[in-house]
Design a protein around this motif. Structure first.
Motif, short mmCIF file in Angstrom:
data_model
loop_
_atom_site.label_atom_id
_atom_site.label_comp_id
_atom_site.label_asym_id
_atom_site.label_seq_id
_atom_site.Cartn_x
_atom_site.Cartn_y
_atom_site.Cartn_z
N ARG A 1 0.84 -1.19 0.00
CA ARG A 1 0.00 0.00 0.00
C ARG A 1 0.87 1.24 0.00
N ASP A 2 0.28 2.36 -0.40
CA ASP A 2 1.00 3.62 -0.58
C ASP A 2 1.61 4.11 0.73
N PHE A 3 2.82 4.66 0.62
CA PHE A 3 3.53 5.16 1.80
C PHE A 3 2.70 6.19 2.55
N TRP A 4 2.11 7.13 1.84
CA TRP A 4 1.41 8.21 2.51
C TRP A 4 0.18 7.71 3.24
N GLU A 5 -0.48 6.71 2.69
CA GLU A 5 -1.63 6.14 3.37
C GLU A 5 -1.21 5.47 4.68
N LEU A 6 -0.16 4.68 4.62
CA LEU A 6 0.26 3.92 5.80
C LEU A 6 1.01 4.77 6.81
N SER A 7 1.70 5.82 6.36
CA SER A 7 2.37 6.68 7.34
C SER A 7 1.35 7.34 8.25
N GLY A 8 0.20 7.65 7.70
CA GLY A 8 -0.87 8.20 8.53
C GLY A 8 -1.39 7.19 9.54
N VAL A 9 -1.48 5.94 9.10
CA VAL A 9 -1.93 4.87 10.01
C VAL A 9 -0.93 4.71 11.16
N ILE A 10 0.37 4.76 10.84
CA ILE A 10 1.40 4.62 11.87
C ILE A 10 1.30 5.77 12.88
N GLU A 11 1.12 6.97 12.40
CA GLU A 11 0.98 8.13 13.30
C GLU A 11 -0.25 7.98 14.20
N GLN A 12 -1.36 7.52 13.62
CA GLN A 12 -2.57 7.34 14.42
C GLN A 12 -2.36 6.27 15.49
N ALA A 13 -1.66 5.20 15.12
CA ALA A 13 -1.41 4.13 16.08
C ALA A 13 -0.54 4.63 17.23
N LEU A 14 0.48 5.42 16.93
CA LEU A 14 1.34 5.96 17.98
C LEU A 14 0.56 6.91 18.90
N ASP A 15 -0.30 7.73 18.29
CA ASP A 15 -1.10 8.66 19.08
C ASP A 15 -2.10 7.93 19.98
N ALA A 16 -2.52 6.74 19.55
CA ALA A 16 -3.57 6.02 20.28
C ALA A 16 -3.05 5.19 21.44
N ILE A 17 -1.74 5.04 21.58
CA ILE A 17 -1.20 4.23 22.67
C ILE A 17 -1.50 4.90 24.01
N ASP A 18 -2.06 4.12 24.92
CA ASP A 18 -2.38 4.61 26.27
C ASP A 18 -1.22 4.27 27.20
N HIS A 19 -0.52 5.30 27.69
CA HIS A 19 0.64 5.08 28.55
C HIS A 19 0.29 5.16 30.04
N SER A 20 -0.99 5.36 30.37
CA SER A 20 -1.34 5.57 31.77
C SER A 20 -1.07 4.34 32.64
N GLY A 21 -1.11 3.15 32.03
CA GLY A 21 -0.88 1.94 32.82
C GLY A 21 0.51 1.36 32.71
N ASP A 22 1.42 2.07 32.05
CA ASP A 22 2.77 1.53 31.83
C ASP A 22 3.47 1.17 33.13
N ALA A 23 3.37 2.06 34.11
CA ALA A 23 4.10 1.84 35.36
C ALA A 23 3.59 0.61 36.11
#
Length: 306
Positions: free
Chosen positions: A3-25
């Motif tokens: 799939r196109d780089f620009w399409e998937l780069s957006g998916v990667i950014e969304q995935a990174l933004d969606a990670i919930d770090h509140s329970g990491d500790a």
């Protein structure tokens, strides 16, 4: 199908933004380690992807066409890097992209970007014009196998002659040729030796230099031995503290204070430890002496037996 780089780069950014770090500790230790390992593996693949596009821009002259500046200047200006850092990124990208198999292995995460760059450099050092395409492919396969098998970047970088012996023995240098080349390198290294000291103006002295391989290896081994001795001292000190705490020789407060001081040493980076290498042994002796003084002071406060 890809799939196109620009399409998937957006998916990667969304995935990174969606990670919930509140329970990491609250993660169990094993999951923290697993998360770190996964994140670092993903970071390596992203670094390889960035290198591939950096090499594409370098080969096409895209920054010259769009910004009127070489790629290294463009990276320095847009990413706030020094010229040497930017040049290093461009050169590493060119080595990663030097061979399709190596590039694809880096993108797939089979080898790290550093190892891929080392493989690309070795492939460039081979007498490519005298090798058949099959021999060149065999060399790439052997190097990728070594990297996947645990070879370090330094081991890969120094394997040019061994690779030739395996895939194109007729082109490998003779013992006499190796000796002559080693002597040439030695003479050149002696001519190019240097050591400079520069005040940073911020309370530090920046040290820069290079020495011939033999002297450099000796210095590295001496510093490395000091670093490892320091790590060993820290492990022994920790065990001694635990024993003294369990026996009652140290109170909870005294143990915590000593443990906190020891942690400051334990948490140093390797580079910091190398900078401290001259003081490793002396620092250990001072720590032991301070502990002896503490125990002596505590003993002096205890009432004398009647």
């Amino acid at each position: 199908m890809g799939r196109d780089f620009w399409e998937l780069s957006g998916v990667i950014e969304q995935a990174l933004d969606a990670i919930d770090h509140s329970g990491d500790a609250r993660m169990p230790a094993v999951k923290k380690v697993a998360a770190m390992t996964k994140a670092r593996a993903l970071a390596d693949r992203m670094a390889a992807l960035a290198a591939v596009y950096t090499d594409l821009v370098a080969r096409s002259g895209a920054t010259e066409a769009t910004a009127g500046s070489p790629l290294s200047d463009y990276l320095a200006a847009t990413e706030g890097r020094t010229s040497s850092e930017a040049n290093g990124l461009v050169h590493q990208a060119s080595r990663i992209g030097a061979d399709p198999a190596v590039r694809d292995a880096a993108l797939a995460g089979t080898v790290s970007p550093g190892k891929a760059a080392a493989i690309g450099q070795v492939l460039r050092e081979l007498p490519r014009h005298d090798m058949t395409p099959d021999q060149h492919q065999a060399a790439a396969d052997v190097l990728l196998g070594q990297a996947a098998g645990g070879a370090t970047t330094r081991q890969i970088a120094g394997s040019t002659d061994r690779i030739l012996e395996q895939v194109a023995p007729n082109l490998a240098p003779t013992p006499e040729g190796r000796a002559a080349e080693a002597e040439r390198q030695r003479r050149r290294a002696i001519r190019e030796r240097e050591l400079t000291f520069t005040d940073t103006g911020k309370g530090s002295v920046r040290i820069f230099g290079q020495v011939p391989q033999m002297e450099g290896d000796l210095l590295r081994s001496v510093v490395g031995a000091c670093v490892e001795r320091g790590r060993g001292d820290e492990r022994r000190e920790l065990e001694a503290l635990k024993i003294q705490r369990a026996s009652g020789d140290l109170s909870a407060g005294e143990y915590l204070a000593a443990r906190t001081a020891l942690q400051e040493r334990e948490h140093r980076t390797t580079a910091q430890r190398q900078a401290d290498s001259d003081d490793e042994h002396r620092g250990s002796l001072l720590t032991l002496d301070a502990r002896r003084k503490l125990l002596k002071a505590r003993s002096a406060k205890m009432p004398s037996p009647t």
